[in-house]
Design an enzyme around this catalytic site. Sequence first.
Site, mmCIF file in Angstrom:
data_model
loop_
_atom_site.group_PDB
_atom_site.id
_atom_site.type_symbol
_atom_site.label_atom_id
_atom_site.label_comp_id
_atom_site.label_asym_id
_atom_site.label_seq_id
_atom_site.Cartn_x
_atom_site.Cartn_y
_atom_site.Cartn_z
ATOM 1 C CG HIS A 180 -2.183 -0.774 1.053
ATOM 2 N ND1 HIS A 180 -2.207 -2.143 1.066
ATOM 3 C CD2 HIS A 180 -3.476 -0.375 0.881
ATOM 4 C CE1 HIS A 180 -3.457 -2.569 0.922
ATOM 5 N NE2 HIS A 180 -4.243 -1.515 0.802
ATOM 6 N NE ARG A 213 -2.569 -1.523 4.391
ATOM 7 C CZ ARG A 213 -3.595 -2.361 4.407
ATOM 8 N NH1 ARG A 213 -4.822 -1.909 4.617
ATOM 9 N NH2 ARG A 213 -3.413 -3.665 4.226
ATOM 10 C CG HIS A 219 2.146 -2.331 6.444
ATOM 11 N ND1 HIS A 219 3.117 -3.253 6.134
ATOM 12 C CD2 HIS A 219 1.198 -2.447 5.471
ATOM 13 C CE1 HIS A 219 2.777 -3.893 5.024
ATOM 14 N NE2 HIS A 219 1.614 -3.435 4.616
ATOM 15 C CG ASP A 223 6.494 -2.656 7.586
ATOM 16 O OD1 ASP A 223 7.657 -3.089 7.675
ATOM 17 O OD2 ASP A 223 5.554 -3.030 8.315
#
Length: 270
Positions: A180, A213, A219, A223
Site C-alpha cells: 500500500h 496502514r 504495517h 514498512d
Amino acid sequence: MTRTALLPAVVAGVLLSGCSPAQGLLSPPKAAPYAVSPSTASWAKPPPGYLTTGINLDGALIVGPPPTPDSPRGKADRATFETTRKLAGTPAWNTAIADADLSGVHGFRSFSCAAGVTIGPDATPTLARLLLRMTDDAATLYQPAKAAFQRPRPPVGNTRPICVPREKWIETDGSYPSGHGLIGWSWALVISEVAPEHASAVLARGRDFGDSRVVCGVHYPSDIEAGRYLGSALVSRLHQDPAFMADLAKARAEVAASRANGAPTGCSAA
C-alpha cells in the site's frame, strides 16, 4: 437486580438445570466497538500491468532489510503500533478503512479531491486503468521483497484492534515492504504529473495513503517508508515503457477535459 448480583444467580440456575456453566453462559461474541473493512475477497483484481517482460528491479536490494525488533527503530515501530491502537473508531480509522481497498473506488475519490479534478473510470478512463495496471506492476516488485524478509506484521500474536478482518494473510504475508505504501506513493507521483497545479496536495494524499496502514495496524512506519522507495523506483521504470508513456499522454488530456467540467463533488472544505 444489579449486574453483579445477576451473574451468580444465572450460574446457580444453570447448575440446577444440570447443564455446565460454560454451556449455559455461552452467548454470541460481541461485535467489535469499531468498524473494519470488507474482506480482501471483495477486492477487484487489477488488470495486467505494463511490465510484462519483468520489472528488472530487485526490491529487496533497493530497500535493504527491515529493522530488527531489538534495534532503536524496531522498538519505535512497535511503540507506534501500540500508540495508534487508540485511533480505533476515529475519523483517521475510517480513512484507513477506505484506503485499504486497492480496487480504486475510494482511492480515485480521495485523489480527485486532492487534485481538484474528477478521476475515475467515467471521467478519466485511461488514467483510471493506468493506475490499476500500476497496482499489478507493484506486486512484481514488493512481493519478492516480502518473501525475502518475512517480517511478521504488527498484529501477529496479539488481539489488538486492526481496521481489516483478521484473515490468513495477516499471518502469512510479510509486513516489509508495504504494498500500500508503494501503490499510494506511485499513484501520487503519476497523478501529480497529470495534475501539476495541485502536486503538493496530491503527494500529501499519497503520503497519507501509506500512513493509513500504520493507523490500520497492519504495517510499521518503516514498512511504509520502504514501500515509498519502491514506489519511486516503479514510476522511474515505467517511464521507460512506451505503452505506459502513451497512456500517460492520454491521461493528461483526460484530466484537462475533466477539469474543464468542474471540480469534483463530495470533497470536504478542509
